[in-house]
Design an enzyme around this catalytic site. Structure first.
Site, PDB file in Angstrom:
ATOM      1  N   GLU A  13       0.823  -1.215   0.000  1.00 28.31           N
ATOM      2  CA  GLU A  13       0.000   0.000   0.000  1.00 28.31           C
ATOM      3  C   GLU A  13       0.856   1.264   0.000  1.00 28.31           C
ATOM      4  OE1 GLU A  13      -3.534  -0.398   2.737  1.00 28.31           O
ATOM      5  OE2 GLU A  13      -2.429  -2.197   3.303  1.00 28.31           O
ATOM      6  N   SER A 139      -6.625  -2.639   2.485  1.00 25.04           N
ATOM      7  CA  SER A 139      -6.985  -2.044   1.199  1.00 25.04           C
ATOM      8  C   SER A 139      -7.438  -3.067   0.172  1.00 25.04           C
ATOM      9  CB  SER A 139      -5.806  -1.226   0.622  1.00 25.04           C
ATOM     10  OG  SER A 139      -5.567  -0.093   1.401  1.00 25.04           O
ATOM     11  N   TYR A 209      -9.314   3.305  -4.791  1.00 23.74           N
ATOM     12  CA  TYR A 209      -8.388   4.419  -4.965  1.00 23.74           C
ATOM     13  C   TYR A 209      -8.378   5.017  -6.366  1.00 23.74           C
ATOM     14  CZ  TYR A 209      -6.838   2.712  -0.474  1.00 23.74           C
ATOM     15  OH  TYR A 209      -6.798   2.320   0.831  1.00 23.74           O
ATOM     16  N   ARG A 248     -11.444   2.420  11.259  1.00 25.18           N
ATOM     17  CA  ARG A 248     -12.570   2.265  10.330  1.00 25.18           C
ATOM     18  C   ARG A 248     -12.951   0.800  10.266  1.00 25.18           C
ATOM     19  NH1 ARG A 248     -10.561   2.518   5.421  1.00 25.18           N
ATOM     20  NH2 ARG A 248     -11.299   0.421   4.904  1.00 25.18           N
ATOM     21  N   ASP A 250     -15.244  -2.173   8.539  1.00 26.94           N
ATOM     22  CA  ASP A 250     -15.914  -2.515   7.282  1.00 26.94           C
ATOM     23  C   ASP A 250     -16.909  -3.647   7.503  1.00 26.94           C
ATOM     24  OD1 ASP A 250     -14.320  -0.621   6.050  1.00 26.94           O
ATOM     25  OD2 ASP A 250     -12.782  -2.087   5.498  1.00 26.94           O
ATOM     26  N   GLU A 266     -13.619  -6.506   9.002  1.00 24.73           N
ATOM     27  CA  GLU A 266     -12.300  -6.192   9.552  1.00 24.73           C
ATOM     28  C   GLU A 266     -12.307  -4.771  10.078  1.00 24.73           C
ATOM     29  OE1 GLU A 266      -9.115  -5.198   6.552  1.00 24.73           O
ATOM     30  OE2 GLU A 266     -10.527  -6.205   5.214  1.00 24.73           O
ATOM     31  N   ASN A 268      -9.701  -1.359  10.488  1.00 30.64           N
ATOM     32  CA  ASN A 268      -8.471  -0.740  10.017  1.00 30.64           C
ATOM     33  C   ASN A 268      -8.018   0.295  11.042  1.00 30.64           C
ATOM     34  OD1 ASN A 268      -8.434  -1.663   6.929  1.00 30.64           O
ATOM     35  ND2 ASN A 268     -10.527  -1.143   7.500  1.00 30.64           N
ATOM     36  N   GLY A 272      -7.057   5.215   5.389  1.00 24.81           N
ATOM     37  CA  GLY A 272      -6.495   6.158   4.434  1.00 24.81           C
ATOM     38  C   GLY A 272      -6.930   7.593   4.685  1.00 24.81           C
TER      39      GLY A 272
END
Length: 308
Positions: A13, A139, A209, A248, A250, A266, A268, A272
């Protein structure tokens, strides 16, 4: 303050981290801070020691920046830094370890199984459709959805591109039909629920992205009970894992199953901070500018106390 923005590195990443880091550095300058941008190399400890920052903004993504390795180095150097500490980072980057913490506490997550990539060439580990993903990447790096109609073969062929060609072991989970949802937490507040609608395919690395490949609906149009459950699960996961700064979570939600169809996939710990990223987007939704978000994370790094 003198702020060192740590970015880049050598993970899968890297490019996303560089984009996040440049945005953060610009915001810090707009806030009046003295900024040192550091593209992390193997000499990072020496570079940081020479820079003598007041705080490090950790804008790294993936391994080693998000797995506790860099956090341990920063602890040894005695430097305050944004986001979570060693133990939290090491657990949260590992999807199976995360389940061991969250599922007993009542947070629903898909039942998965760790498989060797070699075994996939003999038989499916789960009934199709199922998802294969690396255990400790973010990601959506290396994610594959295996269906009856996919061109991976049955069993999967060795010459077919996929995560089995890059990682010796993978996590296999049942595929959950429905909506892709995400929730950002800052400090002690869950901000909002965003639905992510890829223009085509699924929410993979490119969809995340590349501008125009995913439609973000914030706030998501959901039944009140589902929205409340997403916010509650994200905040609980943040607390249970000992996250600091921001995280964050998900989710996938199958509307046909109601609350029983909601699963956290998951969490994070260093989400980002690019122009397309979800934490800045949800921060804007509650009236927080990008600069205010950056300053808040710096303030939390200096005031939240000892890290897990």
């Amino acid at each position: 303050m003198k702020v060192a923005v740590l970015m880049g590195g050598w993970s899968a990443e890297r490019e996303v981290s560089l984009t996040s880091g440049r945005g953060i550095a610009e915001a810090c300058r707009n806030l009046g801070h003295n900024v040192v941008e550091i593209d992390m190399g193997r000499d990072v400890a020496t570079v940081l020691s020479q820079a003598k920052p007041d705080v490090v903004f950790n804008a790294l993504h993936g391994t080693p920046g998000e797995d506790g390795t860099v956090q341990g180095m920063l602890d040894l150097l005695g430097l305050p830094y944004t986001h979570s500490g060693v133990t939290t980072s090491a657990i949260a980057i590992d999807k199976e370890l995360t389940k061991l913490v969250l599922v007993p506490a009542g947070i629903p997550m898909p039942k998965g199984v760790i498989v060797s990539s070699e075994s996939l060439f003999e038989a499916d580990p789960l009934p199709r459709p199922y998802v294969l993903k690396p255990v400790n990447e973010g990601s959506s790096v290396g994610v594959a959805i295996v269906t009856d109609s996919s061109n991976h073969g049955n069993p999967i062929r060795r010459d077919t591109p996929g995560p089995w060609a890059e990682f010796p072991t993978l996590l296999a989970e049942p595929f959950i039909a429905g909506k892709e949802l995400t929730v950002a937490v800052i400090g002690t507040r869950a901000l909002a629920v965003t639905e992510l609608k890829p223009v085509s395919g699924f929410y993979d690395y490119d969809a995340k992205y590349t501008d125009g490949l995913t439609v973000h609906i914030c706030p998501a149009e959901l039944p009140a009970a589902i929205e409340a459950a997403c916010l509650a699960h994200a905040l609980s996961a943040h607390r249970l894992l000992g996250c600091q700064g921001t995280s964050r979570s998900d989710f996938r939600w199958d509307p046909e199953q109601g609350l029983d169809g909601l699963y956290l996939l998951e969490i994070n710990t260093q989400p980002g901070m690019t122009p397309l990223s979800l934490v800045p987007e949800q921060a804007r939704h509650i009236g927080m500018s990008y600069e205010q978000l950056v300053q808040t994370l710096i303030d939390l790094a200096l005031t939240e106390g000892d890290r897990a």
